[in-house]
Motif scaffolding. Structure first.
Motif, PDB file in Angstrom:
ATOM      1  N   VAL A 163      28.983  49.292  39.902  1.00 48.80           N
ATOM      2  CA  VAL A 163      29.399  48.230  39.439  1.00 48.80           C
ATOM      3  C   VAL A 163      27.963  47.673  38.610  1.00 48.80           C
ATOM      4  N   ALA A 164      28.478  47.365  37.161  1.00 49.46           N
ATOM      5  CA  ALA A 164      27.413  46.808  36.438  1.00 49.46           C
ATOM      6  C   ALA A 164      27.948  45.365  36.245  1.00 49.46           C
ATOM      7  N   TRP A 165      27.058  44.382  36.230  1.00 47.92           N
ATOM      8  CA  TRP A 165      27.463  43.120  36.010  1.00 47.92           C
ATOM      9  C   TRP A 165      26.922  42.533  34.703  1.00 47.92           C
ATOM     10  N   GLU A 166      27.767  41.869  34.115  1.00 49.63           N
ATOM     11  CA  GLU A 166      27.247  41.186  32.935  1.00 49.63           C
ATOM     12  C   GLU A 166      27.764  39.819  32.737  1.00 49.63           C
ATOM     13  N   ARG A 167      26.769  38.910  32.143  1.00 46.69           N
ATOM     14  CA  ARG A 167      27.133  37.457  32.108  1.00 46.69           C
ATOM     15  C   ARG A 167      27.636  37.339  30.509  1.00 46.69           C
ATOM     16  N   HIS A 168      28.892  36.751  30.364  1.00 44.97           N
ATOM     17  CA  HIS A 168      29.451  36.460  28.973  1.00 44.97           C
ATOM     18  C   HIS A 168      30.257  35.277  29.143  1.00 44.97           C
ATOM     19  N   GLU A 169      30.006  34.509  28.185  1.00 46.63           N
ATOM     20  CA  GLU A 169      31.190  33.444  27.763  1.00 46.63           C
ATOM     21  C   GLU A 169      32.113  33.946  26.957  1.00 46.63           C
ATOM     22  N   LEU A 170      33.139  34.580  27.407  1.00 45.48           N
ATOM     23  CA  LEU A 170      34.148  35.281  26.687  1.00 45.48           C
ATOM     24  C   LEU A 170      34.654  34.264  25.481  1.00 45.48           C
ATOM     25  N   GLY A 171      34.710  35.114  24.323  1.00 43.80           N
ATOM     26  CA  GLY A 171      35.015  34.602  23.118  1.00 43.80           C
ATOM     27  C   GLY A 171      33.802  34.427  22.208  1.00 43.80           C
ATOM     28  N   PRO A 172      32.807  33.626  22.635  1.00 46.11           N
ATOM     29  CA  PRO A 172      31.646  33.848  21.818  1.00 46.11           C
ATOM     30  C   PRO A 172      30.854  35.075  22.141  1.00 46.11           C
ATOM     31  N   SER A 173      31.094  35.923  23.153  1.00 47.19           N
ATOM     32  CA  SER A 173      30.442  37.015  23.490  1.00 47.19           C
ATOM     33  C   SER A 173      31.334  37.798  24.214  1.00 47.19           C
ATOM     34  N   PHE A 174      31.307  39.270  24.206  1.00 48.05           N
ATOM     35  CA  PHE A 174      32.258  40.207  24.870  1.00 48.05           C
ATOM     36  C   PHE A 174      31.398  41.600  24.958  1.00 48.05           C
ATOM     37  N   ALA A 203      26.511  32.734  36.436  1.00 42.28           N
ATOM     38  CA  ALA A 203      25.310  33.616  37.054  1.00 42.28           C
ATOM     39  C   ALA A 203      25.614  33.745  38.641  1.00 42.28           C
ATOM     40  N   THR A 204      26.015  32.508  39.125  1.00 45.34           N
ATOM     41  CA  THR A 204      25.827  32.283  40.541  1.00 45.34           C
ATOM     42  C   THR A 204      27.267  33.216  41.214  1.00 45.34           C
ATOM     43  N   ALA A 205      28.063  33.245  40.327  1.00 41.45           N
ATOM     44  CA  ALA A 205      29.425  34.246  40.716  1.00 41.45           C
ATOM     45  C   ALA A 205      28.962  35.714  40.694  1.00 41.45           C
ATOM     46  N   LEU A 206      28.228  35.813  39.785  1.00 40.96           N
ATOM     47  CA  LEU A 206      27.836  37.161  39.874  1.00 40.96           C
ATOM     48  C   LEU A 206      26.919  37.576  40.612  1.00 40.96           C
ATOM     49  N   GLU A 207      25.945  36.687  40.975  1.00 43.64           N
ATOM     50  CA  GLU A 207      25.046  37.187  42.092  1.00 43.64           C
ATOM     51  C   GLU A 207      25.820  37.049  43.483  1.00 43.64           C
ATOM     52  N   ARG A 208      26.930  36.599  43.737  1.00 43.08           N
ATOM     53  CA  ARG A 208      27.901  36.883  44.941  1.00 43.08           C
ATOM     54  C   ARG A 208      28.469  37.992  44.841  1.00 43.08           C
ATOM     55  N   ALA A 209      28.983  38.474  43.822  1.00 41.86           N
ATOM     56  CA  ALA A 209      29.520  39.604  43.303  1.00 41.86           C
ATOM     57  C   ALA A 209      28.745  40.983  43.539  1.00 41.86           C
TER      58      ALA A 209
END
Length: 215
Positions: free
Chosen positions: A91-102, A72-78
């Motif tokens: 740009v739209a920003w989405e938080r995912h733990e890739l693998g469990p979600s995509f 989440a911190t990386a996405l806030e900076r992005a």
């Protein structure tokens, strides 16, 4: 080297960003610039976008970008970087733990740079999902480290580095549906934390999905 369990991915990457200032340079990856500059803009997916430099570069060239990261911190900076660059609306920003979600949807470009981690990551599953997310006629761009830097005398953790042919086999792409446009190794300068000069090799794959036949 001590054999210790890999930390949970979300915990590891959030701490990496939260506990420091800017982690990356703020400039797009050179290999993205080299491989994507000639592509016609459309919808792009940036997997593991970090602080957003690649996504901002794509947006500045007319792409509509979805940037994805686990932190989440990386996405806030992005998001802040995109706003400062005047492309926040692209740009739209989405938080995912890739693998469990995509992320959902299909994209004209799916870019995956350095999806390699000391924390748990099912790289094969993520990259296969990345390929499925490419629209007909679209491009999959994958860049991965080919090995440790030349100055790294002792690996800091266990890692498996893919070969150029090995990754193509792991992707298990449908026969006849894809063409390989780039398959190469790129060498770049790398400097150790104590200033030792060296290099690091990266593998680059750019694949194009066959367009849907038009009647």
């Amino acid at each position: 080297m001590t054999d210790t369990p890999a930390p949970p991915a979300a915990e590891f990457w959030e701490a990496r960003y939260r506990d420091s200032g800017r982690v990356w340079s703020g400039r797009p990856n050179d290999l993205l610039v080299q491989e994507a500059s000639g592509l016609a803009p459309g919808a792009a997916l940036d997997l593991g976008c970090g602080e957003g430099a690649d996504a901002v570069w794509l947006a500045s060239r007319g792409w509509r970008v979805t940037g994805v990261d686990i932190s989440a911190t990386a996405l806030e900076r992005a998001a802040g970087h995109a706003a400062e660059a005047g492309v926040g609306d692209r740009v739209a920003w989405e938080r995912h733990e890739l693998g469990p979600s995509f992320p959902e949807g299909s994209f004209d470009l799916v870019s995956a740079h350095y999806l390699q981690s000391p924390a748990a990551l099912d790289q094969q599953t993520v990259l296969r999902a990345a390929a499925r997310a490419v629209a007909p006629g679209g491009t999959l761009l994958v860049v991965l480290h080919a090995g440790w830097p030349s100055w790294q005398t002792e690996p800091p953790f266990d890692a498996v580095f893919p070969t150029l042919d090995g990754l193509l086999g792991e992707l298990a792409l449908p026969q006849g549906e894809w063409s390989v446009e780039t398959r190469r190794t790129a060498r770049r300068r790398s400097v150790s934390p104590d200033g030792a000069e060296g290099f690091r090799d990266d593998h680059v794959w750019r694949l194009r999905r066959r367009p849907t036949d038009v009647e």
